[in-house]
Design an enzyme around this catalytic site. Structure first.
Site, PDB file in Angstrom:
ATOM      1  N   HIS A 148      -1.039   0.190   0.781  1.00 39.33           N
ATOM      2  CA  HIS A 148      -2.085   0.732  -0.086  1.00 39.33           C
ATOM      3  C   HIS A 148      -2.903   1.741   0.713  1.00 39.33           C
ATOM      4  O   HIS A 148      -3.281   1.466   1.858  1.00 39.33           O
ATOM      5  CB  HIS A 148      -3.066  -0.369  -0.514  1.00 39.33           C
ATOM      6  CG  HIS A 148      -2.479  -1.456  -1.336  1.00 39.33           C
ATOM      7  ND1 HIS A 148      -2.682  -1.562  -2.685  1.00 39.33           N
ATOM      8  CD2 HIS A 148      -1.700  -2.520  -1.006  1.00 39.33           C
ATOM      9  CE1 HIS A 148      -2.074  -2.636  -3.151  1.00 39.33           C
ATOM     10  NE2 HIS A 148      -1.467  -3.234  -2.148  1.00 39.33           N
TER      11      HIS A 148
ATOM     12  N   ASP B 179      -1.518   4.079  -7.749  1.00 39.03           N
ATOM     13  CA  ASP B 179      -1.606   2.684  -8.208  1.00 39.03           C
ATOM     14  C   ASP B 179      -2.172   2.689  -9.618  1.00 39.03           C
ATOM     15  O   ASP B 179      -3.187   3.331  -9.890  1.00 39.03           O
ATOM     16  CB  ASP B 179      -2.518   1.879  -7.265  1.00 39.03           C
ATOM     17  CG  ASP B 179      -2.379   0.385  -7.476  1.00 39.03           C
ATOM     18  OD1 ASP B 179      -2.557  -0.080  -8.623  1.00 39.03           O
ATOM     19  OD2 ASP B 179      -2.111  -0.323  -6.500  1.00 39.03           O
TER      20      ASP B 179
ATOM     21  N   HIS C 128       5.006  -2.351   0.689  1.00 40.49           N
ATOM     22  CA  HIS C 128       4.227  -1.148   0.368  1.00 40.49           C
ATOM     23  C   HIS C 128       2.905  -1.177   1.117  1.00 40.49           C
ATOM     24  O   HIS C 128       2.381  -2.242   1.450  1.00 40.49           O
ATOM     25  CB  HIS C 128       3.964  -1.052  -1.144  1.00 40.49           C
ATOM     26  CG  HIS C 128       3.328  -2.274  -1.713  1.00 40.49           C
ATOM     27  ND1 HIS C 128       4.048  -3.409  -2.002  1.00 40.49           N
ATOM     28  CD2 HIS C 128       2.048  -2.561  -2.036  1.00 40.49           C
ATOM     29  CE1 HIS C 128       3.237  -4.332  -2.478  1.00 40.49           C
ATOM     30  NE2 HIS C 128       2.004  -3.850  -2.501  1.00 40.49           N
TER      31      HIS C 128
HETATM   32  P1  5GP Z   1       0.231  -6.016  -3.851  1.00 36.12           P
HETATM   33  O1  5GP Z   1      -0.595  -7.000  -4.632  1.00 36.12           O
HETATM   34  O2  5GP Z   1       1.681  -6.448  -3.898  1.00 36.12           O
HETATM   35  O3  5GP Z   1      -0.248  -5.744  -2.475  1.00 36.12           O
HETATM   36  O4  5GP Z   1       0.093  -4.630  -4.579  1.00 36.12           O
HETATM   37  C1  5GP Z   1       0.788  -4.259  -5.713  1.00 36.12           C
HETATM   38  C2  5GP Z   1       0.048  -3.090  -6.283  1.00 36.12           C
HETATM   39  O5  5GP Z   1       0.861  -2.529  -7.291  1.00 36.12           O
HETATM   40  C3  5GP Z   1      -1.293  -3.456  -6.948  1.00 36.12           C
HETATM   41  O6  5GP Z   1      -2.335  -2.713  -6.367  1.00 36.12           O
HETATM   42  C4  5GP Z   1      -1.065  -3.122  -8.405  1.00 36.12           C
HETATM   43  O7  5GP Z   1      -2.230  -2.575  -8.989  1.00 36.12           O
HETATM   44  C5  5GP Z   1       0.057  -2.135  -8.364  1.00 36.12           C
HETATM   45  N1  5GP Z   1       0.911  -2.130  -9.540  1.00 36.12           N
HETATM   46  C6  5GP Z   1       1.349  -3.201 -10.240  1.00 36.12           C
HETATM   47  N2  5GP Z   1       2.182  -2.816 -11.218  1.00 36.12           N
HETATM   48  C7  5GP Z   1       2.268  -1.467 -11.131  1.00 36.12           C
HETATM   49  C8  5GP Z   1       2.978  -0.488 -11.885  1.00 36.12           C
HETATM   50  O8  5GP Z   1       3.707  -0.769 -12.836  1.00 36.12           O
HETATM   51  N3  5GP Z   1       2.827   0.806 -11.506  1.00 36.12           N
HETATM   52  C9  5GP Z   1       2.025   1.177 -10.454  1.00 36.12           C
HETATM   53  N4  5GP Z   1       1.948   2.467 -10.180  1.00 36.12           N
HETATM   54  N5  5GP Z   1       1.337   0.274  -9.734  1.00 36.12           N
HETATM   55  C10 5GP Z   1       1.460  -1.030 -10.058  1.00 36.12           C
END
Ligand code: 5GP
Length: 147
Positions: free
Chosen positions: A109, A37, A107
């Site tokens: 985490h 992340d 996804h």
């Molecule tokens: P969500 O909020 O959808 O559960 O998690 C999305 C995750 O993707 C977040 O923890 C955020 O930090 C991560 N993230 C957002 N943009 C990118 C990116 O461009 N590359 C990577 N590796 N992680 C990302």
């Protein structure tokens, strides 16, 4: 936005799968991709996705694919456990923007927890240095190779 919006093939993880934007990869098969992340909540925070499932969230994936994704989550979490030796590990998955989901490709985490160190904010702050992510990823990759 409905809880399970239509899948958008231009989401950032779809671009990572297609290699259109870079990522620090930990593990990849035809089905599963694990990568660091870029806004980590702790050292070693990584994400596991299914590459072929065009699923926005948990309700949008067929059970067979979900089973293989969860097997991937268990495998990568094992690499984090052995490679980084955290005191605990959170497995987190958000469904819908009101719940905190910001990227609409399903996804999980994997968030290592270290005693006495607070977790950073979810999906925000400044991006980690690629070199710092690579250093942590090396330890996880080595542990995965030994498993
Ligand atoms: P969500 O909020 O959808 O559960 O998690 C999305 C995750 O993707 C977040 O923890 C955020 O930090 C991560 N993230 C957002 N943009 C990118 C990116 O461009 N590359 C990577 N590796 N992680 C990302």
């Amino acid at each position: 936005m409905s809880l399970t919006p239509a899948y958008d093939a231009e989401n950032i993880f779809a671009k990572i799968i297609r290699g259109e934007i870079p990522s620090v990869k930990l593990y990849e098969t035809d089905d599963i991709l694990a990568f660091m992340d870029v806004f980590p909540q702790s050292d070693g925070h990584c994400l596991v996705i299914h590459k072929r499932a065009t699923a926005t969230d948990l309700f949008d994936i067929d059970r067979e694919m979900l089973a293989s994704l969860m097997a991937g989550v268990q495998k990568i979490a094992g690499g984090v456990k052995d490679g980084l030796k955290p005191d605990g590990i959170r497995i987190v998955q958000f469904n819908g923007a009101p719940a905190g989901q910001t990227v609409f490709h399903l996804h999980f985490h994997i968030i290592p927890v270290y005693e006495g160190r607070a977790l950073g904010a979810h999906a925000g702050g400044t991006p980690a240095e690629a070199s710092a992510l690579e250093e942590l990823a090396d330890k996880i990759r080595s542990a995965l190779l030994k498993a």
